[in-house]
Scaffold this motif. Sequence first.
Motif, mmCIF file in Angstrom:
data_model
loop_
_atom_site.group_PDB
_atom_site.id
_atom_site.type_symbol
_atom_site.label_atom_id
_atom_site.label_comp_id
_atom_site.label_asym_id
_atom_site.label_seq_id
_atom_site.Cartn_x
_atom_site.Cartn_y
_atom_site.Cartn_z
ATOM 1 N N GLY A 1 -2.920 -2.488 9.718
ATOM 2 C CA GLY A 1 -4.033 -2.267 10.724
ATOM 3 C C GLY A 1 -3.261 -1.618 11.694
ATOM 4 N N ALA A 2 -2.252 -1.858 12.129
ATOM 5 C CA ALA A 2 -1.532 -1.076 13.435
ATOM 6 C C ALA A 2 -1.170 0.311 13.095
ATOM 7 C CB ALA A 2 -0.244 -1.987 13.791
ATOM 8 N N LEU A 3 -0.620 0.544 11.740
ATOM 9 C CA LEU A 3 -0.218 1.959 11.336
ATOM 10 C C LEU A 3 -1.805 2.827 11.294
ATOM 11 C CD1 LEU A 3 2.174 1.151 8.490
ATOM 12 C CD2 LEU A 3 2.670 1.992 10.598
ATOM 13 N N TRP B 1 -2.004 9.617 8.510
ATOM 14 C CA TRP B 1 -1.878 10.564 7.664
ATOM 15 C C TRP B 1 -0.590 10.791 6.873
ATOM 16 C CZ3 TRP B 1 -5.720 12.905 5.718
ATOM 17 C CH2 TRP B 1 -6.933 12.936 6.001
ATOM 18 N N GLY B 2 0.496 10.236 7.768
ATOM 19 C CA GLY B 2 1.878 10.318 7.324
ATOM 20 C C GLY B 2 1.885 9.265 6.044
ATOM 21 N N ALA C 1 2.204 8.491 0.223
ATOM 22 C CA ALA C 1 1.554 7.959 -1.074
ATOM 23 C C ALA C 1 1.389 9.066 -1.964
ATOM 24 C CB ALA C 1 0.590 7.080 -0.773
ATOM 25 N N PHE C 2 0.585 10.003 -1.523
ATOM 26 C CA PHE C 2 0.290 11.044 -2.548
ATOM 27 C C PHE C 2 1.486 11.854 -3.057
ATOM 28 C CE2 PHE C 2 -0.330 15.705 -3.110
ATOM 29 C CZ PHE C 2 -1.456 15.730 -4.209
#
Length: 404
Positions: A263-265, A273-274, A279-280
């Motif tokens: 949640g913090a990220l 977005w990072g 992950a992509f």
Amino acid sequence: MKKLLPYVLGGVLLILLIVIMSSTSTKPPRKMDERITLRQGDKIPYGTRVARELLSSLFPGAATPFDRKYPGAWDSIDVTEPRQAVILIADYFDADNEELEELAGFVEQGNYVFIISRAVSDDVPSFFNLSFRNNYYSSFSSSDSLKVRLEAPTFASSTSFTYPGQKHDGSFSTINTGYTSVLGRNGEGEPNFIQLNKGSGSFFIHTAPLAFSNYFILHKNNAIYYEQVLSVLPKNITIILWNEYFLEKPRSPEDNKDPSWLGALFSYPAFKWGLLIGAFTLVLFVLLGMRRRQRMIPPFTKPKNDSLDFVKTLGRLYYDRKDHKNLANKMAAYFLEHVRSKYKLPTHTLDDVFVQALHFKTGYSEVETKNIINTIHHIRTSSSITDTQLSDFHKKLELFYQNT
């Protein structure tokens, strides 16, 4: 064709992701970071890194530690000893009676507490018998500019200092003049800097925290205001602690709850977005195959020394003002701090014994070492320093650093 299929699919997915991101968000225009953090480690305009780092030059004989601990739990301070100071910086000084009593006991021993805050909790006005004109939840206009001045006769000059940044300050509406001294006022003539004596020490309260920000101090000659404000502390002080306990203290029980790491990220768009792009990319790497191809290692670029740039900026600030004596004193203070930290030698007495000890530790010429110490004595006793003297002193120090 089958070998190229994973690369084609990966390229199509990457293009689709770029199109989606560009269509759902627009790059915001670059502008000044207007966050008011007041943290001593922040280089942004409304951080306090400059104020924190100038402490050692204003009080070369004092230690200048930092912590975030509550009153009375400071590791670097002995609450039973005199000639110590604590600077408490916060946007909202949320102190309760127990914390105020702890601070009062510390002051009575012959110490000093410097409170910098725009607004305070309900316990503070009743404890000091005064009234604040602002509160933590009041709104402010970012178009207002801060304007402050120091009060005569405590200070020789009553020059006003200002800057084009935010105002974000408070003031005192009523004070008890019987035991409270007004040391400064805001642009409207209202008291914003006071002194309250207690026992052998004093409380100082300043309601314009942005007067201690990087933006304000580095604007024109505003560094003079910062030096004069802190001149209320005695020169023989041994420790000045910069404390951010009240800057980080939770305002309510809900504020004290730890958020989940995910949640913090995701609360910050850049992190969100990072993480998604990372992950992509990982999925794309798996799709394109696991065979790793060796590539040339790029040359390592040495990180830029921001601290050195910061020191050069401050040096130019004092050199442009022709304040050679002040700059020479700071160079001498840095040299003595270097000797204390690297060679573990005390620098309170700069005599022949100290010269011989430093010569023995460093292997540097005893004659040149004594020459440096004599120059420091000359700087401390002279009313002014010329360009030539400052240049010669710099060359002597550089030779010492290069050869030890």
